[in-house]
Structures are given as structure tokens and as C-alpha cells.
Scaffold this active site. Structure first.
Site, PDB file in Angstrom:
ATOM      1  N   ALA A  17      47.827  37.001  61.662  1.00  0.00           N
ATOM      2  CA  ALA A  17      46.404  37.086  61.317  1.00  0.00           C
ATOM      3  C   ALA A  17      45.924  38.528  61.372  1.00  0.00           C
ATOM      4  O   ALA A  17      46.243  39.257  62.303  1.00  0.00           O
ATOM      5  CB  ALA A  17      45.585  36.241  62.298  1.00  0.00           C
ATOM      6  N   VAL A  18      45.148  38.901  60.376  1.00  0.00           N
ATOM      7  CA  VAL A  18      44.486  40.206  60.337  1.00  0.00           C
ATOM      8  C   VAL A  18      43.004  39.945  60.127  1.00  0.00           C
ATOM      9  O   VAL A  18      42.623  39.133  59.274  1.00  0.00           O
ATOM     10  CB  VAL A  18      45.050  41.096  59.206  1.00  0.00           C
ATOM     11  CG1 VAL A  18      44.241  42.378  59.059  1.00  0.00           C
ATOM     12  CG2 VAL A  18      46.519  41.407  59.460  1.00  0.00           C
ATOM     13  N   GLU A  27      56.101  28.346  58.616  1.00  0.00           N
ATOM     14  CA  GLU A  27      55.480  27.509  57.591  1.00  0.00           C
ATOM     15  C   GLU A  27      54.265  28.255  57.060  1.00  0.00           C
ATOM     16  O   GLU A  27      53.583  28.947  57.813  1.00  0.00           O
ATOM     17  CB  GLU A  27      55.005  26.158  58.159  1.00  0.00           C
ATOM     18  CG  GLU A  27      56.106  25.204  58.507  1.00  0.00           C
ATOM     19  CD  GLU A  27      56.490  25.234  59.976  1.00  0.00           C
ATOM     20  OE1 GLU A  27      57.487  24.615  60.336  1.00  0.00           O
ATOM     21  OE2 GLU A  27      55.796  25.906  60.774  1.00  0.00           O
ATOM     22  N   ASN A  85      48.822  29.627  49.648  1.00  0.00           N
ATOM     23  CA  ASN A  85      48.551  30.962  50.185  1.00  0.00           C
ATOM     24  C   ASN A  85      49.491  31.978  49.540  1.00  0.00           C
ATOM     25  O   ASN A  85      50.445  32.457  50.151  1.00  0.00           O
ATOM     26  CB  ASN A  85      48.675  30.958  51.714  1.00  0.00           C
ATOM     27  CG  ASN A  85      48.133  32.226  52.337  1.00  0.00           C
ATOM     28  OD1 ASN A  85      47.922  33.225  51.659  1.00  0.00           O
ATOM     29  ND2 ASN A  85      47.914  32.181  53.637  1.00  0.00           N
ATOM     30  N   TYR A 110      55.690  37.591  52.714  1.00  0.00           N
ATOM     31  CA  TYR A 110      56.922  37.112  53.349  1.00  0.00           C
ATOM     32  C   TYR A 110      58.131  37.355  52.452  1.00  0.00           C
ATOM     33  O   TYR A 110      59.203  37.741  52.929  1.00  0.00           O
ATOM     34  CB  TYR A 110      56.803  35.624  53.691  1.00  0.00           C
ATOM     35  CG  TYR A 110      55.702  35.326  54.686  1.00  0.00           C
ATOM     36  CD1 TYR A 110      55.505  36.111  55.810  1.00  0.00           C
ATOM     37  CD2 TYR A 110      54.842  34.253  54.498  1.00  0.00           C
ATOM     38  CE1 TYR A 110      54.492  35.845  56.715  1.00  0.00           C
ATOM     39  CE2 TYR A 110      53.825  33.972  55.400  1.00  0.00           C
ATOM     40  CZ  TYR A 110      53.660  34.774  56.514  1.00  0.00           C
ATOM     41  OH  TYR A 110      52.659  34.512  57.402  1.00  0.00           O
TER      42      TYR A 110
END
Length: 183
Positions: free
Chosen positions: A78-79, A111, A116, A123
């Protein structure tokens, strides 16, 4: 151009309020206070935080993985929304993978929501490949999750790959006036 220092370090119980604020800003309250306490107390969980002394937000980003046998299962990346598209997600992902490799993990997995695309693209840039799909995995909307996989963290050539990724991450951050410090 002045660059601002970023530091990645392990989070502790002292960071709990900042962790909850970031979780709320990014996920609307994905994990509870008790959930994060369990993660911070667990010997099988590593939670890394991204900090900058020059930011009004105390915790700019975080990433977590669980050590399950010889696998690093990434549970959170998370950012803070105000820092999106500046290379911080890549810096955190790099740091999670490097930490897993340093801890002798053989592979990494995670996952991600099938919709997204930004996360999936990130990734894939780090070599993750789709290994499967979990149907209706996300309870909020029954969306599928893609299972992504990164093997060979202990392969003799992986150190060179990590060095390349570090250069790419550093260059990307520099374009947004950030400089990554490692502890």
C-alpha cells in the site's frame, strides 16, 4: 533539483496508529487494530514501512509478507494515495522481495484483484507470473483474485536481478525527487 530522502524500515507497535491511518486511506479499513497487532507480534510476519522526514504523512507506504515454510506470501502492498505514481510501490515491492531473499525464502506469491491492472503491471515488471485464479475471492464484491508467483529467490543469478531492480527503482524515484535510503 533537491531530492527528498525515503527510508524503508521494519514497522513496530509504535507505528500502529500510522499503520491504521494508511490502511484507512488505502483500503477503507481492511485490517483491524487487533489484526495489525497480531502481524506485528508474529515471528512469521514482516511489515516494512516507507518513511520520509520531509512528509506531512508519517507513513507513506507499507508492505507485508508472511514467511510460510520457504515462501514469502505478500499480504499487503500500500502507498498513500497522495504519493501514487512516484515509484514508491516499486520501492516497497523491491524491499519485500529483497528481505524475503535475505531470509532465505525460495519464492514469493500473492493474490491481486483481477481488475487491478496497475498492480498487476507492477508485479509483472518484477517477474511475477500468473499461477492461477481464486474465484470470488474478494468478499466485498465477489471479484476474482489472480495468484501471482515469483520463483528462484535463492538462484545464484537472482542477486544480479535484485541489483538491476534496485537501479530501476532508484532511477524511478529520482524522477519524482526521491532518494531511497536502506537500513
Amino acid at each position: 533539483m533537491i531530492s527528498l530522502d525515503l527510508e524503508i524500515k521494519l514497522l513496530t507497535l509504535e507505528n500502529l496508529s500510522a499503520i491504521l491511518e494508511l490502511d484507512q486511506a488505502c483500503f477503507g479499513g481492511l485490517w483491524t487494530l487487533e489484526g495489525y497487532k497480531r502481524e506485528l507480534d508474529s515471528p512469521n510476519s514482516d511489515i516494512l514501512g516507507l518513511f520520509s522526514a520531509s512528509s506531512s504523512t508519517s507513513l507513506l507506504g507499507m508492505g507485508c509478507f508472511w514467511s510460510i515454510l520457504d515462501e514469502a506470501h505478500i499480504t499487503i502492498l500500500a502507498v498513500h494515495p497522495q504519493y501514487h505514481r512516484q515509484g514508491m510501490g516499486a520501492a516497497l515491492l523491491y524491499s519485500l522481495i529483497k528481505t524475503a531473499s535475505d531470509r532465505k525464502m525460495e519464492r514469493a506469491t500473492l493474490e491481486v484483484r483481477a481488475s487491478n491492472l496497475a498492480a498487476i503491471s507492477l508485479y509483472q515488471k518484477f517477474g511475477f507470473q500468473t499461477a492461477g485464479r481464486r474465484r470470488r475471492y474478494y468478499q466485498d464484491n465477489d471479484e476474482d483474485a489472480l495468484i501471482l508467483w515469483l520463483p528462484d529467490l535463492q538462484h545464484r543469478k537472482f542477486k544480479a536481478i535484485l541489483d538491476q531492480w534496485y537501479s530501476i527503482v532508484s532511477d524511478r524515484l529520482e524522477k519524482s525527487s526521491w532518494h531511497l535510503l536502506f537500513k
